[in-house]
Design an enzyme around this catalytic site. Structure first.
Site, PDB file in Angstrom:
ATOM      1  CG  HIS A 300      -1.987  -0.992   1.205  1.00 58.13           C
ATOM      2  ND1 HIS A 300      -2.435  -1.650   2.334  1.00 58.13           N
ATOM      3  CD2 HIS A 300      -2.748  -1.460   0.189  1.00 58.13           C
ATOM      4  CE1 HIS A 300      -3.421  -2.482   2.006  1.00 58.13           C
ATOM      5  NE2 HIS A 300      -3.617  -2.373   0.708  1.00 58.13           N
ATOM      6  CG  PHE A 474       4.886   0.798   7.378  1.00 50.59           C
ATOM      7  CD1 PHE A 474       6.073   1.222   6.801  1.00 50.59           C
ATOM      8  CD2 PHE A 474       4.175   1.700   8.153  1.00 50.59           C
ATOM      9  CE1 PHE A 474       6.538   2.513   6.996  1.00 50.59           C
ATOM     10  CE2 PHE A 474       4.628   2.997   8.349  1.00 50.59           C
ATOM     11  CZ  PHE A 474       5.813   3.398   7.768  1.00 50.59           C
ATOM     12  CG  HIS A 475      -0.159  -2.404   5.069  1.00 49.37           C
ATOM     13  ND1 HIS A 475      -1.164  -1.478   4.880  1.00 49.37           N
ATOM     14  CD2 HIS A 475       0.129  -2.361   6.395  1.00 49.37           C
ATOM     15  CE1 HIS A 475      -1.476  -0.911   6.015  1.00 49.37           C
ATOM     16  NE2 HIS A 475      -0.700  -1.421   6.960  1.00 49.37           N
ATOM     17  N   PRO A 476       3.579  -4.995   3.014  1.00 46.28           N
ATOM     18  CG  PRO A 476       5.748  -5.716   3.555  1.00 46.28           C
ATOM     19  CD  PRO A 476       4.673  -4.752   3.979  1.00 46.28           C
TER      20      PRO A 476
END
Length: 542
Positions: A300, A474-476
């Site tokens: 994101h 911070f959403h890999p």
């Protein structure tokens, strides 16, 4: 709790990574007392005081003792900037250093997973696992559970800026929503946090802490797993380094990789599972040519809009005043209220930038402080931020090893904004946010829009601002993607295709990134994954 002694020991299950997923797995797999489990973590104990104070997440962005401190490769669509990629390197993993927001994503996200051929992953299938995990402050209902290991709570109190933002949303003709994890996600409200009584509730606290009292769990920290060991195409254990010693742990049942979207594909590649040409270029023996390992990276992107506030009621004003700092600290100590209890978003919302969209395509985080960059010093004047996050990116990147040395970080390339549709949505999202911030309820608090500023008006201007300042939220995910196609890495039971006794159970298996903060979904994946592991073990015995 048992300990590992000697060069080699044997367990039923070896879990690599004591993060958001690994702690859940350790708790569930040891609950019966029948299975011997080893949990290996590259980081150390979660003793840092700032881990447990919610607002302390800002102190952890640059701390190498708890954070891998990864960065992306230069991003072509973001002016070749390297984008920070913080990941937890500590018990609890990223659940120990993240912004605490508890957002599951839309029901349609999981129904889409099922439509892609992943049986058992529709929203109706996964909802029981969300409910089982949860200890919801508001009580149980059709969407929420109580009594689970993961505490979920409301913010400690409202804030005048947040109230103004929520009123402005309604003035803009958009809806209020007091439960983003309820029947529908769309609307604006306060975020719930993975916290309890003003303290972070990571998976290390909720899941691992009680599990460590069990005799059948061994936890090895400050230990880097270097490779998975195979006999033919069967995983039989792992090798890891702890200090100067190299050890081997054998798995009589399964090896379970739970390192997350960066470390899981890295370990698979180092172990011989991945794109053959890549592995051969570093002299790694190819166990299986799997081009999907490390592919399909999704994340994101967020664009942060900064505002100077007309009143000294922001966190900037507290941090820049010694007297106010002391008052905030005392209030937290005595009543567990105030600014130290908030996470990475105080209030926010989920909105559709296109009326024809079936569900929200952007998320807004409303934050009562301002700074020039994530983790940077707060401005010396009153300020706040509202950010636009792209919920369903079509851009795809990758994670590739850069050498055969497991100590070297992998090459992380998210390829933000490489899909034209992503650029369109982020521009529309910024326009929508400006419409909200132009409403009477919030306008009285805005002295100026500092960034992007009044000069930034056209769609091209907005996209240029996104390229110059956009960053990760911070959403890999999705680098060991679940599916049945030739590029998928794991099947619907999270077993690595073509490899016996090896699973990946973490955020890397998501077929597509969920529409929200990913930690809640990772916990659900681990809850469901643990059930599948135990069910398969029972089937083998019978």
């Amino acid at each position: 709790m048992s300990t590992v002694r000697g060069a080699t020991e044997s367990f039923d299950y070896v879990i690599v990574g004591a993060g958001s997923a690994g702690c859940v797995l350790a708790h569930r797999l040891t609950a019966s007392g029948r299975h011997r489990v080893l949990l290996i973590e590259a980081g150390g104990a979660d003793r840092n005081v700032w881990i447990h104070i919610p607002l302390g997440y800002g102190k952890l962005f640059t701390n190498p003792k708890v954070n891998w401190l990864y960065s992306s490769e230069p991003e072509p669509e973001l002016n070749n900037r390297r984008i920070i990629q913080p990941r937890g390197k500590v018990l609890g993993g990223s659940s120990s250093i993240n912004g605490l927001l508890y957002i599951r994503g839309q029901a349609e996200d999981y129904d889409h997973w099922r439509q892609l051929g992943n049986a058992g992953w529709s929203f109706d299938d996964v909802l029981p696992y969300f409910r089982r995990a949860e200890h919801q402050q508001r009580g149980a209902d059709a969407f929420h559970g109580v009594g689970g290991p993961l505490a979920v709570s409301d913010v400690s109190e409202p804030h005048p800026l947040c109230e103004a933002f929520l009123a402005a949303v309604e003035q803009a003709g958009l809806r209020r929503n007091d439960d983003f994890n309820g029947p529908a996600q769309e609307g604006a409200g306060y975020y719930q946090l993975t916290a309890r009584n003003g303290r972070r509730w990571s998976t290390a606290v909720g899941y691992l802490r009680p599990a460590r009292r069990r005799h059948n769990l061994a936890v090895v920290s400050n230990a880097l797993t270097t490779r998975i060991l195979f006999e033919g195409r069967r995983a039989v254990g792992v090798a890891y380094r702890q200090g100067d010693a190299t050890r081997v742990a054998r798995a009589e049942g399964e090896v379970i990789v739970a390192g997350g979207a960066f470390n899981s594909p890295q370990l698979l590649q180092l172990s011989g599972l991945g794109p053959a040409a890549l592995l051969q270029s570093f002299g790694i023996e190819v166990i299986a040519d799997m081009p999907g390992v490390g592919a399909d990276l999704q994340d994101h992107l967020q664009v942060r809009m900064q505002y100077r506030c007309t009143e000294a009621i922001t966190m900037n004003d507290v941090i820049n005043s010694r007297r106010r700092q002391l008052a905030a600290g005392l209030r937290y100590i005595l009543w567990r209220k105030g600014l130290l209890t908030i996470g990475a978003g105080y209030a926010g919302g989920f909105f559709r930038t296109d009326p024809s969209a079936a569900t929200p395509d952007v998320q807004v985080h409303f934050i009562i402080y301002s700074a020039d960059a994530v983790g940077a010093a707060l401005h010396p004047f009153p300020g706040f931020i509202a950010s636009v996050c792209l919920l369903r990116p079509e851009s795809r990147g990758h994670v590739w090893i850069k050498s055969a040395d497991p100590r070297e970080p992998p090459a992380i390339q998210p390829r933000y904004l490489s899909a034209p549709s992503d650029r369109d949505v982020i521009a529309r999202g910024m326009k929508l946010l400006r419409r909200i911030m132009g409403q009477k309820a919030i306008r009285r608090y805005i002295a100026e829009e500092r960034a992007p500023g009044a000069h930034c008006t056209s769609e091209a201007d907005l996209i240029a601002f996104a390229r110059a300042t956009g960053t990760t939220v911070f959403h890999p995910t999705s680098t060991c993607r679940m599916g049945s196609d030739v590029a998928a890495v794991v099947d619907a039971r999270l077993r690595v295709h073509g490899i016996e006794r090896l699973r990946v159970v973490d955020g890397s298996v998501m077929p597509t990134v969920v529409s929200g903060n990913t930690n809640a979904a990772v916990v659900m994946i681990a809850e469901k994954g643990a059930d599948m592991i135990l069910a398969d073990a029972r089937e083998m015995v019978s």
